[in-house]
Design an enzyme around this catalytic site. Structure first.
Site, PDB file in Angstrom:
ATOM      1  N   ASP A  66      27.176  48.178  11.681  1.00 23.42           N
ATOM      2  CA  ASP A  66      27.301  49.486  11.071  1.00 23.42           C
ATOM      3  C   ASP A  66      28.781  49.758  10.819  1.00 23.42           C
ATOM      4  O   ASP A  66      29.617  49.454  11.654  1.00 23.42           O
ATOM      5  CB  ASP A  66      26.709  50.567  11.977  1.00 23.42           C
ATOM      6  CG  ASP A  66      26.303  51.752  11.129  1.00 23.42           C
ATOM      7  OD1 ASP A  66      25.381  51.602  10.308  1.00 23.42           O
ATOM      8  OD2 ASP A  66      26.950  52.812  11.233  1.00 23.42           O
ATOM      9  N   PHE A 142      32.088  45.893  -2.502  1.00 23.32           N
ATOM     10  CA  PHE A 142      30.997  46.871  -2.591  1.00 23.32           C
ATOM     11  C   PHE A 142      31.473  48.193  -1.992  1.00 23.32           C
ATOM     12  O   PHE A 142      32.583  48.291  -1.460  1.00 23.32           O
ATOM     13  CB  PHE A 142      29.748  46.350  -1.849  1.00 23.32           C
ATOM     14  CG  PHE A 142      29.956  46.164  -0.365  1.00 23.32           C
ATOM     15  CD1 PHE A 142      30.477  44.979   0.121  1.00 23.32           C
ATOM     16  CD2 PHE A 142      29.639  47.162   0.535  1.00 23.32           C
ATOM     17  CE1 PHE A 142      30.677  44.796   1.486  1.00 23.32           C
ATOM     18  CE2 PHE A 142      29.822  46.994   1.910  1.00 23.32           C
ATOM     19  CZ  PHE A 142      30.350  45.802   2.379  1.00 23.32           C
ATOM     20  N   ASP A 145      35.153  49.886  -1.565  1.00 22.55           N
ATOM     21  CA  ASP A 145      36.225  48.916  -1.813  1.00 22.55           C
ATOM     22  C   ASP A 145      37.179  49.305  -2.957  1.00 22.55           C
ATOM     23  O   ASP A 145      38.384  49.077  -2.833  1.00 22.55           O
ATOM     24  CB  ASP A 145      35.638  47.514  -2.085  1.00 22.55           C
ATOM     25  CG  ASP A 145      35.188  46.821  -0.800  1.00 22.55           C
ATOM     26  OD1 ASP A 145      35.537  47.316   0.288  1.00 22.55           O
ATOM     27  OD2 ASP A 145      34.499  45.797  -0.887  1.00 22.55           O
TER      28      ASP A 145
HETATM   29  P1  IMP Z   1      26.471  50.909   6.592  1.00 28.16           P
HETATM   30  O1  IMP Z   1      27.186  50.191   7.666  1.00 28.16           O
HETATM   31  O2  IMP Z   1      25.615  49.982   5.801  1.00 28.16           O
HETATM   32  O3  IMP Z   1      25.774  52.138   7.070  1.00 28.16           O
HETATM   33  O4  IMP Z   1      27.612  51.309   5.583  1.00 28.16           O
HETATM   34  C1  IMP Z   1      28.090  52.592   5.435  1.00 28.16           C
HETATM   35  C2  IMP Z   1      28.691  52.781   4.081  1.00 28.16           C
HETATM   36  O5  IMP Z   1      30.013  52.339   4.112  1.00 28.16           O
HETATM   37  C3  IMP Z   1      27.975  52.083   2.948  1.00 28.16           C
HETATM   38  O6  IMP Z   1      27.796  52.985   1.885  1.00 28.16           O
HETATM   39  C4  IMP Z   1      28.892  51.006   2.497  1.00 28.16           C
HETATM   40  O7  IMP Z   1      28.929  50.912   1.126  1.00 28.16           O
HETATM   41  C5  IMP Z   1      30.228  51.466   3.043  1.00 28.16           C
HETATM   42  N1  IMP Z   1      30.936  50.318   3.539  1.00 28.16           N
HETATM   43  C6  IMP Z   1      30.695  49.628   4.663  1.00 28.16           C
HETATM   44  N2  IMP Z   1      31.539  48.593   4.757  1.00 28.16           N
HETATM   45  C7  IMP Z   1      32.310  48.634   3.657  1.00 28.16           C
HETATM   46  C8  IMP Z   1      33.343  47.802   3.159  1.00 28.16           C
HETATM   47  O8  IMP Z   1      33.743  46.774   3.729  1.00 28.16           O
HETATM   48  N3  IMP Z   1      33.893  48.174   2.000  1.00 28.16           N
HETATM   49  C9  IMP Z   1      33.493  49.262   1.322  1.00 28.16           C
HETATM   50  N4  IMP Z   1      32.526  50.042   1.719  1.00 28.16           N
HETATM   51  C10 IMP Z   1      31.931  49.732   2.884  1.00 28.16           C
END
Ligand code: IMP
Length: 184
Positions: A66, A142, A145
């Protein structure tokens, strides 16, 4: 070769860890099982809750992760709500909220959980400090970023190769800890 199930629906996260284990004796296999992301204050609790949920239906060792973006000027928002915020107000909404501020520091955090059947998970945490851009830049990666520049760099994560991003990123650091543990 050791099999490691990764509970995720996020192909970006899957590609990042697959890049990291390329030279190791580990095969990461995606399992898109899904789990509820409870509304709590920290990512560790979200991950631990996810583990308990998955352990009820899946009987093999697995990992899940997460992550969240914590923006200083917004008192840590979107933080644990990063996913929801990304799919609602999105990058444009975040940039609009920050239109009039010069305080652009932020922190990405990642928590990986490794769990075996019927036991408590082991957590691995990675963090990456950086700044939020004025405009979106780049097409790689994604999520957030295109608006995040890690400390000591001028490119956003979306302007970097996957390997380059892994070198700096919160998730790259958490994966390093996880892989050190698995190698032992
Ligand atoms: P989760 O861990 O999937 O709940 O991610 C939470 C949110 O943060 C998601 O909308 C992802 O797109 C964003 N997110 C998580 N890790 C990254 C990353 O490495 N780069 C950009 N966005 C991130």
């Amino acid at each position: 070769m050791k099999k490691l199930y990764f509970i995720t629906g996020n192909m970006g996260k899957l590609a990042e860890i697959q890049e990291r284990v390329k030279t190791l004796d580990i095969k990461v296999i995606q399992k898109d099982l899904g789990y509820p992301e409870i509304q709590v204050e920290n990512l560790e609790d979200v991950a631990e809750y996810g583990v308990k949920h998955i352990q009820k239906q899946f009987n093999e060792p697995f990992i899940l992760e997460d992550a969240g973006l914590f923006i200083d000027d917004l008192d840590g928002f979107p933080g644990v709500y990063s996913k929801y915020v990304f799919y609602t107000i999105g990058l444009k909404g975040i940039l609009k909220l920050m239109e009039n501020t010069t305080k652009r520091s932020a922190l990405f955090r990642s928590v990986y959980a490794y769990a075996e059947p019927n036991s408590k998970p082991i957590l691995f945490v990675g963090e990456c400090k950086g700044t939020i851009t004025i405009k979106e830049r780049g097409t790689g990666g994604f999520g957030y970023d295109p608006i995040f520049v890690p400390e000591g760099e001028s490119k956003t994560f979306a302007e970097m190769s996957r390997e380059e991003k892994n070198r700096y990123s919160h998730r790259g650091k958490a994966v390093d800890e996880l892989l050190d543990f698995l190698k032992k």
